[in-house]
Scaffold this active site. Structure first.
Site, PDB file in Angstrom:
ATOM      1  N   THR A  42       0.818  -1.200   0.000  1.00 43.11           N
ATOM      2  CA  THR A  42       0.000   0.000   0.000  1.00 43.11           C
ATOM      3  C   THR A  42       0.858   1.260   0.000  1.00 43.11           C
ATOM      4  O   THR A  42       1.909   1.282   0.613  1.00 43.11           O
ATOM      5  CB  THR A  42      -0.886  -0.012   1.252  1.00 43.11           C
ATOM      6  OG1 THR A  42      -1.632  -1.210   1.266  1.00 43.11           O
ATOM      7  CG2 THR A  42      -1.824   1.165   1.289  1.00 43.11           C
TER       8      THR A  42
ATOM      9  N   GLY B  45       0.310  -0.252   5.421  1.00 39.66           N
ATOM     10  CA  GLY B  45       0.952  -1.457   5.913  1.00 39.66           C
ATOM     11  C   GLY B  45       0.001  -2.535   6.363  1.00 39.66           C
ATOM     12  O   GLY B  45       0.083  -3.001   7.507  1.00 39.66           O
ATOM     13  N   GLY B  46      -0.938  -2.958   5.503  1.00 43.11           N
ATOM     14  CA  GLY B  46      -1.801  -4.080   5.820  1.00 43.11           C
ATOM     15  C   GLY B  46      -2.536  -3.884   7.128  1.00 43.11           C
ATOM     16  O   GLY B  46      -3.148  -2.847   7.398  1.00 43.11           O
TER      17      GLY B  46
END
Length: 541
Positions: free
Chosen positions: A360, A442-443
């Site tokens: 991302t 970051g997920g």
């Protein structure tokens, strides 16, 4: 307002950045410069965000791409105040993708690579819709820097080169797969991942961006590019079809927010996980005292609040059409009180509650008129699914991995349904004025990063750069917590004594990458910070 400017309690080589005429904060210098170019040409913060986002698909394909999704929060000045608008540009599962089809293919959970986790990409539609509604410049102008970077090439930055090499190692087992072998043709020129400082060019991506720019993204959803995606999917046993692309449209949504210590924190509503950050802040806000940032009690409460919020998020957040619990119920003070009562002196294994029914990139932009944009787009895991449509440079994301295969779960896979989404842009207001956009990619680190950065800014009065420099923690599930280097050793030992399973981390790549821009409502001065954990940069006009 910015009396905290010189307070830099953490090791950093960066100072907060100031401007009155416009600012772009992004994870790649060339992308930040692309946004600055739009501001210098008379464009607004939306034009700058589009240009930056498109350039990031070229310069940081390790985290986002044309074949990914996007979300945005846009602050639009109106008279002496303004209004926050939300854009959800996440796509749905193809009509041919069902629980039965996935299980028939031998999967017990959603796979990470190949065609199965590919949902309809929303990023090109987001660019076009933002330009249509709020932009000053045509889409062709905003995409011009990205086209130039793809065609003429750019030198890889160090962190992107590292993530590129990691991706190559992960994708090696997919080399012989007909659907994914094209990744190597597109992204390993000369048979290997390019290294830091080497020039990378992608003529196919340049042509694709030109097509999107000329057609207002119509070619991607209902034209030549859609036909090429459809043809490749059919030729390689994929599920995505032209009809799925044609059915897509970005959706304007009302942002959801919670009051927090004289400010309001805003997120995109479900199907995104921004709700988790809001629930965690709601829980911790009920503790009246606010100790120092590196205090054992505070860290323990932060972690426990986040764990409880995540348990609820995983259980209840889904495509809003399939949620069985109302957003208002999850964010209610009554429910926060109930969850807060579970936090005692020892770490717990979180379980979901039952509220009453009812790879991302992140960027931030601001212009001199007060418009501000919080924008995020992603391939989900690195380069995404590994599927690259030949001759287009389009790497398709693997967002469908967010679905579950339990038919009784609200986030169960179904045709035409949007999955639980990790990418979340954030925004803070104070009274009726914009405080500014912020975000940490970051997920599943993202809500955790949002909570920590927002508290750094509001509770501990850190300037934007210091708020990003500060070490972070990351809940990994159960009682496991990763702690970034920089926290005092005694705190780690004390957390361990409270039952937390502490893992000390010296690799910061999993702790997210953020950007922050704050605005003084009286003077219009912008104050920005950018992520020290990557190759980030701030560009000002």
């Amino acid at each position: 307002m910015f009396d905290f400017s010189h307070h830099a309690p953490y090791p950093s080589q960066r100072s907060a950045t100031y401007s009155t005429t416009g600012m772009v904060a992004a994870s790649q210098p060339q992308a930040a410069q692309a946004g600055r170019e739009m501001l210098a040409r008379g464009g607004n913060a939306v034009d700058a965000a589009i240009a930056t986002a498109a350039a990031l698909t070229v310069t940081e394909p390790t985290a986002n791409g044309i074949g990914g999704d996007a979300f945005a929060l846009v602050w639009v000045p109106e008279g002496s105040t303004g209004r926050l608008h939300g854009l959800n540009a996440s796509g749905a599962a193809p009509a041919a993708l069902s629980l039965e089809a996935v299980r028939a293919a031998g999967h017990e959970s959603m796979p990470l690579y190949g065609w199965t986790p590919v949902t309809v990409p929303g990023a090109p539609g987001a660019w076009a819709e933002l330009a249509r509604r709020f932009g000053r410049l045509p889409l062709s102008a905003s995409l011009a820097p990205a086209i130039r970077l793809a065609r003429e090439g750019f030198p890889l930055s160090p962190m992107v080169a590292e993530m590129w090499a990691r991706a190559e190692r992960k994708f090696r087992p997919l080399l012989d797969d007909q659907a994914t072998r094209g990744w190597f043709d597109c992204f390993t020129p000369g048979g290997r991942a390019p290294k830091a400082g080497e020039i990378y060019r992608n003529e196919a991506q340049a042509k694709t961006l030109e097509s999107i720019a000329a057609s207002g993204a119509e070619s991607f959803y209902r034209g030549e590019l859609a036909e090429r995606i459809d043809a490749f999917s059919q030729a390689t046993d994929g599920y995505l079809r032209g009809s799925d692309l044609a059915a897509f449209a970005p959706e304007w949504v009302e942002p959801v927010g919670v009051d927090y210590r004289g400010h309001k924190i805003w997120e995109i509503p479900p199907n995104g996980q921004g709700m988790i950050a809001l629930m965690a802040l709601r829980i911790i806000d009920g503790f009246a005292e606010r100790p120092a940032r590196e205090d054992l009690t505070l860290l323990h409460r932060q972690i426990e609040s986040l764990k409880l919020a995540y348990a609820d998020g995983f259980a209840h957040i889904a495509d809003p059409r399939d949620m069985r619990v109302a957003v208002e119920a999850l964010l209610s003070e009554e429910y926060a009180l109930e969850r807060r009562a579970l936090i005692q002196d020892q770490a717990i294994d979180p379980t979901p509650g039952e509220p009453r029914a009812g790879g991302t990139v992140y960027l931030a932009t601001a212009d001199r008129e007060g418009m501000m944009v919080s924008f995020i787009q992603s391939n989900y895991h690195g380069f995404g699914s590994g599927v690259v449509v030949p001759g287009t440079g389009i790497a398709l994301h693997n967002r469908g991995h967010g679905f579950v295969l339990d038919p009784d779960h609200p986030n169960a896979l179904a045709p035409g349904k949007k999955p639980f989404h990790t990418i979340i842009p954030g925004f803070i207001t104070r009274g009726d004025q914009a405080f500014g956009p912020f975000g940490v990619m970051g997920g599943f680190m993202q809500p955790q990063g949002h909570m920590q950065v927002a508290m750094n800014l509001i509770d501990f009065r850190l300037n934007p750069q210091a708020a990003l420099d500060a070490p972070r923690w990351q809940w990994l599930g159960g009682k496991r917590v990763a702690i970034e280097h920089g926290y005092p050793r005694h705190l780690l030992l004390e957390l361990q004594a409270r039952g937390h399973q502490i893992e000390s981390a010296f690799d910061s790549t999993s702790f997210g990458r953020g950007q922050v821009i704050l605005r003084d409502p009286v003077t219009g001065v912008l104050c920005g910070g950018t992520e020290p954990r990557t190759d980030a940069s701030i560009a000002v006009v």
